[in-house]
Scaffold this motif. Structure first.
Motif, mmCIF file in Angstrom:
data_model
loop_
_atom_site.group_PDB
_atom_site.id
_atom_site.type_symbol
_atom_site.label_atom_id
_atom_site.label_comp_id
_atom_site.label_asym_id
_atom_site.label_seq_id
_atom_site.Cartn_x
_atom_site.Cartn_y
_atom_site.Cartn_z
ATOM 1 N N MET A 1 40.290 57.150 47.312
ATOM 2 C CA MET A 1 40.685 55.684 46.549
ATOM 3 C C MET A 1 40.923 55.846 45.254
ATOM 4 N N THR A 2 42.104 55.321 44.614
ATOM 5 C CA THR A 2 42.111 55.604 43.209
ATOM 6 C C THR A 2 41.610 54.357 42.451
ATOM 7 N N THR A 3 41.427 54.247 41.245
ATOM 8 C CA THR A 3 41.266 53.030 40.729
ATOM 9 C C THR A 3 42.273 52.317 40.148
ATOM 10 N N PRO A 4 42.656 51.281 40.445
ATOM 11 C CA PRO A 4 44.017 50.541 39.854
ATOM 12 C C PRO A 4 43.741 50.407 38.259
ATOM 13 N N LYS A 5 44.731 50.392 37.705
ATOM 14 C CA LYS A 5 44.676 50.177 36.028
ATOM 15 C C LYS A 5 44.454 48.830 35.660
ATOM 16 N N THR A 6 43.721 48.796 34.794
ATOM 17 C CA THR A 6 43.155 47.335 34.137
ATOM 18 C C THR A 6 44.707 46.790 33.474
ATOM 19 N N MET A 7 44.498 45.439 33.394
ATOM 20 C CA MET A 7 45.770 45.059 33.047
ATOM 21 C C MET A 7 46.489 45.549 31.610
ATOM 22 N N GLY A 8 45.399 46.039 30.637
ATOM 23 C CA GLY A 8 45.732 46.697 29.272
ATOM 24 C C GLY A 8 46.501 47.939 29.551
ATOM 25 N N GLN A 9 45.803 48.799 30.354
ATOM 26 C CA GLN A 9 46.510 50.178 30.678
ATOM 27 C C GLN A 9 47.630 49.906 31.412
ATOM 28 N N GLN A 333 48.118 39.650 35.888
ATOM 29 C CA GLN A 333 47.118 39.282 37.065
ATOM 30 C C GLN A 333 47.511 39.602 38.282
ATOM 31 N N VAL A 334 48.880 39.428 38.488
ATOM 32 C CA VAL A 334 49.487 39.270 39.809
ATOM 33 C C VAL A 334 49.725 40.940 40.005
ATOM 34 N N ARG A 335 49.678 41.775 39.012
ATOM 35 C CA ARG A 335 50.135 43.219 39.200
ATOM 36 C C ARG A 335 48.698 43.737 39.463
ATOM 37 N N TYR A 336 47.639 43.112 38.787
ATOM 38 C CA TYR A 336 46.253 43.478 39.152
ATOM 39 C C TYR A 336 45.834 43.703 40.572
ATOM 40 N N LEU A 337 46.312 42.561 41.298
ATOM 41 C CA LEU A 337 45.992 42.278 42.680
ATOM 42 C C LEU A 337 47.011 43.276 43.433
ATOM 43 N N GLY A 338 48.163 43.310 43.156
ATOM 44 C CA GLY A 338 49.126 44.393 43.865
ATOM 45 C C GLY A 338 48.572 45.660 43.658
ATOM 46 N N GLY A 339 47.992 46.059 42.385
ATOM 47 C CA GLY A 339 47.625 47.389 42.308
ATOM 48 C C GLY A 339 46.494 47.687 43.379
ATOM 49 N N LEU A 340 45.577 46.658 43.395
ATOM 50 C CA LEU A 340 44.159 46.848 44.317
ATOM 51 C C LEU A 340 44.870 47.301 45.674
ATOM 52 N N LEU A 341 45.674 46.262 46.266
ATOM 53 C CA LEU A 341 46.199 46.286 47.413
ATOM 54 C C LEU A 341 47.053 47.858 47.601
ATOM 55 N N HIS A 355 55.303 36.384 40.536
ATOM 56 C CA HIS A 355 54.600 35.016 40.658
ATOM 57 C C HIS A 355 53.453 35.345 41.724
ATOM 58 N N ALA A 356 53.724 36.432 42.787
ATOM 59 C CA ALA A 356 52.884 36.445 44.124
ATOM 60 C C ALA A 356 52.856 37.960 44.424
ATOM 61 N N ILE A 357 52.024 38.054 45.529
ATOM 62 C CA ILE A 357 51.796 39.397 46.181
ATOM 63 C C ILE A 357 52.322 38.854 47.654
ATOM 64 N N PHE A 358 53.419 39.795 48.112
ATOM 65 C CA PHE A 358 54.079 39.443 49.377
ATOM 66 C C PHE A 358 53.320 40.621 50.287
ATOM 67 N N LEU A 359 52.951 40.244 51.287
ATOM 68 C CA LEU A 359 52.240 40.977 52.328
ATOM 69 C C LEU A 359 53.396 41.207 53.361
ATOM 70 N N GLU A 434 39.799 42.305 48.923
ATOM 71 C CA GLU A 434 38.876 42.619 49.951
ATOM 72 C C GLU A 434 38.981 42.028 51.325
ATOM 73 N N SER A 435 39.481 40.729 51.146
ATOM 74 C CA SER A 435 39.581 39.928 52.422
ATOM 75 C C SER A 435 40.894 40.566 53.230
ATOM 76 N N VAL A 436 42.033 40.719 52.306
ATOM 77 C CA VAL A 436 43.158 41.168 52.751
ATOM 78 C C VAL A 436 42.590 42.569 53.621
ATOM 79 N N LYS A 437 41.951 43.367 53.056
ATOM 80 C CA LYS A 437 41.607 44.693 53.563
ATOM 81 C C LYS A 437 40.804 44.436 55.005
ATOM 82 N N ALA A 438 39.803 43.616 55.012
ATOM 83 C CA ALA A 438 39.161 43.416 56.090
ATOM 84 C C ALA A 438 40.210 43.089 57.243
#
Ligand SMILES: *Cc1c(COP(=O)(O)O)cnc(C)c1O
Length: 468
Positions: A1-9, A333-341, A355-359, A434-438
């Motif tokens: 599992m890679t760590t997503p980049k922070t917004m600044g990175q 912020q949108v990209r942060y969530l996208g990076g995690l998923l 503006h959004a993440i689309f599953l 984490e909820s999407v993952k569950a």
């Protein structure tokens, strides 16, 4: 599992944070599973029918859900509630002229009010309106005016894994083919949208709008812009298109608009207000017609369904919405969530839009046939898991073909996690991921839905479902 980049990175420098701090808070809480099950049943498995009180993190939409700034709230106190000629209207008119560059401004109560006026003024039965993928209310108003919408977006836009940087672009060959087939005289305008919502928030390039203008000029066809998320589109141009890296968001926005004949706006999105909209054009004659229509459907041409205070908050919101740091933090912020998923291999539309993440429900639930509403079910499962509210953008949203009466089967079957502007923190995004993952981990135990109530127009808002 890679760590997503922070917004600044993501931007190749040290982390940086949102350009604001929180001055007022609104409590929210997560309910227990049993309460959520009851609420979901009462809502007919449609997240639009849930009570907001029963929701923990609300990612239903970014429409009208933004947090206003202290300056906007101060503007609310400066409301000039005159029926005619409110000073707040002139501030709004000036802001639209300054940042979008159009001469004539008509206020409306929200985006669809503006769509209604433009469609009624320009579309006649037998007309065709080409656009870069449909939007629900936009297409409906075009159809109600007697027109036929024709999708002329790039094929790449219909492919959730295609990494084209400007998937919102118009395919000029498709447009040319339509002109050859029906004749330019039957095309009142091209309906062009910035960061195309239904395609996953995908941007249009400056090169594309420039080429579009050339083609349209040759045939005498006008271009009207759905500017709802055009500010976010400008960020993608700044980051990805040569020659724009040193230009401000405001400058890019204005140049893009300069290739179009006018725009309509759901100010509830980019413009950072809870209600409002506008329509702006360059053509004095058309403005005359619109200004006459607005008094029938919205209100006088100096308020169009908004209170004076709303127009003041909107005028201020427009100027805040084009600040570079704001747009970067918002899309960041949108990209942060996208990076995690993405780091957890959860199927989402790539590249991540504005503006959004689309599953991608087709890949999430490959065992659920499309007419059993996989994206609708995914939204329901997310809510059941954590109280996170999302919404369907798939077969339910696409509605029925007016000719055949059959479901339209869109190639994209998506569940949208839409991020309100300036509202949630990075920790909220972690809880959502984490909820999407569950829900993803439990995907094989999940089955489809059947529709048990179907309204005639824009059915996704009020339809009811039951598990099959
Ligand atoms: C929301 C939206 C509209 C409609 O605007 P409302 O303010 O909801 O009436 C039109 N076009 C796009 C792209 C939108 O996202």
């Amino acid at each position: 599992m890679t760590t997503p980049k922070t917004m600044g990175q993501q931007y190749g420098r040290r982390s940086w944070a949102e350009p604001w701090k929180i001055k007022m808070v609104e409590p929210i809480r997560m309910s227990d599973r049993l309460t959520r099950e009851k609420a979901m049943q009462e809502a007919g498995y449609n997240t639009f029918l849930l009570r907001s009180e029963d929701v923990y993190i609300d990612l239903l939409t970014d429409s009208g859900t933004s947090a206003m700034s202290d300056r906007q709230w101060a503007g609310i106190m400066l409301g000039d509630e005159a029926y005619a000629g409110s000073r707040n209207f002139y501030n709004l008119e000036q802001a639209v002229q300054e940042y979008y560059g159009f001469s004539y401004v008509v206020p409306t109560h929200q985006g669809r009010g503006a769509e209604h006026l433009l469609s009624q003024a320009l579309i006649r039965p037998g007309h065709y309106i080409p656009g870069n993928m449909y939007f629900t209310t936009t297409r409906l108003h075009q159809e109600l005016a007697g027109g036929t919408f024709v999708d002329v977006i790039l094929d790449a836009a219909h492919d959730p894994v295609n990494l084209h940087p400007f998937k919102g672009n118009i395919d000029l060959d498709k447009l040319q083919a339509l002109i050859d087939e029906v004749g330019a005289e039957n095309i009142p305008y091209v309906s062009l949208a910035g960061t195309v919502n239904m395609a996953g928030g995908q941007p249009v390039s400056m090169a594309n709008v420039r080429a579009l203008k050339e083609l349209c000029d040759r045939h005498g066809i006008r271009i009207y812009l759905d500017a709802t998320r055009m500010v976010e589109n400008a960020l993608f141009i700044q980051e990805q298109e040569e020659g724009y890296e040193d230009q401000s968001i405001a400058a890019i926005l204005k140049e893009f608009c300069s290739y179009t004949d006018g725009a309509w706006m759901s100010a509830k999105k980019d413009n950072l207000v809870n209600i409002g909209g506008w329509l702006a054009v360059r053509d004095a004659e058309l403005f005359d017609a619109l200004r006459n229509l607005v008094v029938i459907y919205e209100g006088l041409h100096t308020y169009g369904g908004m209170a004076g205070r709303d127009m003041e908050a909107l005028a201020i919101g427009i100027s805040e919405s084009v600040e570079d740091d704001h747009v970067r933090a918002r899309v960041g912020q949108v990209r942060y969530l996208g990076g995690l998923l993405t780091s957890w291999d959860i199927p989402i539309v790539q590249p991540v839009g504005g503006h959004a993440i689309f599953l991608d429900a087709k890949r999430f639930y490959p065992h659920i046939p499309q007419d059993q509403f996989p994206a609708q079910m995914l939204a329901a499962q997310l809510y059941l898991d954590s109280g996170v509210r999302s919404m369907e953008r798939g077969i339910a949203s696409a509605g029925r073909d007016p000719q055949t009466g059959d479901h339209r089967y869109p190639s994209l079957e998506l569940t949208r996690l839409t991020i309100p502007r300036r509202v949630y923190t990075q920790a909220h995004m972690d809880v959502v991921a984490e909820s999407v993952k569950a829900v993803y981990d439990a995907r094989l135990e999940t089955h489809g839905l059947k529709m048990v109530y179907e309204p005639k127009y824009l059915r996704f808002f009020q339809a009811r479902f039951e598990p099959v």
